[in-house]
Write a protein that holds these residues in place. Sequence first.
Motif, short mmCIF file in Angstrom:
data_model
loop_
_atom_site.label_atom_id
_atom_site.label_comp_id
_atom_site.label_asym_id
_atom_site.label_seq_id
_atom_site.Cartn_x
_atom_site.Cartn_y
_atom_site.Cartn_z
N ILE A 7 -3.17 30.27 11.37
CA ILE A 7 -2.28 29.63 10.54
C ILE A 7 -1.70 30.84 9.78
O ILE A 7 -0.58 30.93 9.42
CB ILE A 7 -2.85 28.41 9.72
CG1 ILE A 7 -3.25 27.42 10.60
CG2 ILE A 7 -1.79 28.18 8.63
CD1 ILE A 7 -3.98 26.27 10.23
N ALA A 8 -2.69 31.74 9.26
CA ALA A 8 -2.18 32.84 8.28
C ALA A 8 -1.33 33.71 9.03
O ALA A 8 -0.28 34.06 8.42
CB ALA A 8 -3.54 33.53 7.75
N ALA A 9 -1.44 34.18 10.29
CA ALA A 9 -0.36 34.98 11.11
C ALA A 9 0.63 34.48 11.39
O ALA A 9 1.50 34.95 11.29
CB ALA A 9 -1.61 35.36 12.51
N LEU A 62 -5.66 38.78 17.61
CA LEU A 62 -6.67 39.43 18.31
C LEU A 62 -7.65 40.41 17.53
O LEU A 62 -9.01 40.43 17.64
CB LEU A 62 -5.70 40.35 19.29
CG LEU A 62 -5.20 39.52 20.39
CD1 LEU A 62 -4.03 40.64 21.32
CD2 LEU A 62 -5.83 38.86 21.05
N SER A 63 -6.99 41.19 16.34
CA SER A 63 -7.88 41.91 15.52
C SER A 63 -8.77 41.20 14.80
O SER A 63 -10.15 41.63 14.83
CB SER A 63 -7.09 42.87 14.60
OG SER A 63 -6.13 43.55 15.40
N TRP A 64 -8.48 40.11 14.18
CA TRP A 64 -9.27 39.27 13.36
C TRP A 64 -10.42 38.73 14.20
O TRP A 64 -11.90 38.93 13.85
CB TRP A 64 -8.58 37.91 12.92
CG TRP A 64 -9.36 37.12 12.05
CD1 TRP A 64 -10.21 36.08 12.33
CD2 TRP A 64 -9.58 37.21 10.67
NE1 TRP A 64 -10.79 35.49 11.23
CE2 TRP A 64 -10.32 36.30 10.22
CE3 TRP A 64 -9.01 38.19 9.63
CZ2 TRP A 64 -10.95 36.05 8.84
CZ3 TRP A 64 -9.31 38.33 8.32
CH2 TRP A 64 -10.24 37.12 7.85
N ASP A 65 -10.22 38.35 15.51
CA ASP A 65 -11.17 37.97 16.64
C ASP A 65 -12.32 38.97 16.92
O ASP A 65 -13.52 38.90 17.16
CB ASP A 65 -10.83 37.38 17.92
CG ASP A 65 -9.97 36.00 17.68
OD1 ASP A 65 -10.07 35.41 16.46
OD2 ASP A 65 -9.26 35.76 18.55
N GLN A 66 -11.97 40.29 16.56
CA GLN A 66 -12.81 41.34 16.71
C GLN A 66 -13.55 41.99 15.53
O GLN A 66 -14.21 42.88 15.56
CB GLN A 66 -12.01 42.75 17.58
CG GLN A 66 -11.43 42.17 18.85
CD GLN A 66 -12.31 41.75 19.84
OE1 GLN A 66 -13.53 42.49 19.90
NE2 GLN A 66 -12.39 40.57 20.63
N GLN A 73 -12.46 42.57 7.76
CA GLN A 73 -11.46 41.29 7.82
C GLN A 73 -10.69 41.64 6.29
O GLN A 73 -9.58 41.49 6.23
CB GLN A 73 -12.45 39.85 7.55
CG GLN A 73 -12.62 39.44 8.70
CD GLN A 73 -13.72 38.02 8.52
OE1 GLN A 73 -13.93 37.84 7.60
NE2 GLN A 73 -13.99 37.52 9.90
N ALA A 74 -11.44 41.96 5.26
CA ALA A 74 -10.74 42.67 4.10
C ALA A 74 -9.83 43.53 4.32
O ALA A 74 -8.55 43.55 3.70
CB ALA A 74 -11.64 42.87 3.10
N ILE A 75 -10.03 44.54 5.05
CA ILE A 75 -8.99 45.66 5.36
C ILE A 75 -7.89 45.19 6.13
O ILE A 75 -6.67 45.51 5.78
CB ILE A 75 -9.79 46.86 6.24
CG1 ILE A 75 -10.83 47.42 5.07
CG2 ILE A 75 -9.00 48.02 6.84
CD1 ILE A 75 -11.88 48.52 6.13
N LEU A 76 -7.91 44.34 7.06
CA LEU A 76 -6.94 43.64 7.83
C LEU A 76 -6.16 42.95 7.08
O LEU A 76 -4.94 43.00 7.15
CB LEU A 76 -7.54 42.92 8.76
CG LEU A 76 -6.55 42.24 10.37
CD1 LEU A 76 -5.71 43.56 11.04
CD2 LEU A 76 -7.42 41.40 11.16
N MET A 77 -6.53 42.03 6.12
CA MET A 77 -5.84 41.27 5.14
C MET A 77 -5.14 42.21 4.46
O MET A 77 -3.98 41.89 4.04
CB MET A 77 -6.56 40.18 4.72
CG MET A 77 -7.16 39.21 5.58
SD MET A 77 -7.77 37.94 4.50
CE MET A 77 -9.27 38.44 3.97
N SER A 123 -8.01 50.23 16.30
CA SER A 123 -9.39 50.34 15.98
C SER A 123 -10.11 48.90 16.41
O SER A 123 -11.27 49.38 16.86
CB SER A 123 -9.81 50.68 14.54
OG SER A 123 -9.59 49.64 13.69
N PHE A 124 -9.63 47.96 16.43
CA PHE A 124 -10.41 46.76 16.82
C PHE A 124 -9.94 46.35 18.24
O PHE A 124 -10.96 46.01 18.88
CB PHE A 124 -9.89 45.38 16.03
CG PHE A 124 -10.23 45.52 14.43
CD1 PHE A 124 -11.56 45.79 14.28
CD2 PHE A 124 -9.06 45.59 13.76
CE1 PHE A 124 -11.86 45.69 12.92
CE2 PHE A 124 -9.78 45.68 12.05
CZ PHE A 124 -10.81 45.63 11.83
#
Length: 157
Positions: A7-9, A62-66, A73-77, A123-124
């Motif tokens: 949902i966020a993506a 896809l990255s979140w899942d990895q 997760q914090a870095i990705l966000m 990287s993920f």
Amino acid sequence: MLEPAIIAAILWAVILGGAGGLLTDIGSWYRDLKKPSWQPPDWLFGPAWTIILGLAAWAAILSWDQTGNHSDQAILMAVYGANFLFHLLWSPLFFKYQRPDWALVEVVFLWLSVVAMLVITWSFTALAGAMILPYFLWVSFAALLNARIVQLNRPFG
């Protein structure tokens, strides 16, 4: 039921795409600017951004899942959040305030945020990183286009 990350993506892409469209006023000021011969037609920008932002949202999922932990997760966000801000700022600077020179300074930060997205998502999973490549290429091209418009039309303000 959709997961919160999905949902966020989706919201990230829809808000950026919608805001970009609403904040882009192709009025007489813009039409009167001198532009290089290699500028794409105006109609291409909407579909291009739709594809680019859709791919970037998919890369986020896809990255979140990895991600292996809350730190990842914090870095990705944080990277997607920074990109959201810099992406959102460009159109009003260029179109609303009619300051392509300010937009040219801001596009450096947008470009850096896309590079960060590329590095982090890659990287993920390489597939997610590859999905950011069109964004990187388009913003790189847009920065060159922005620079040429500034060069052809300065001074502003």
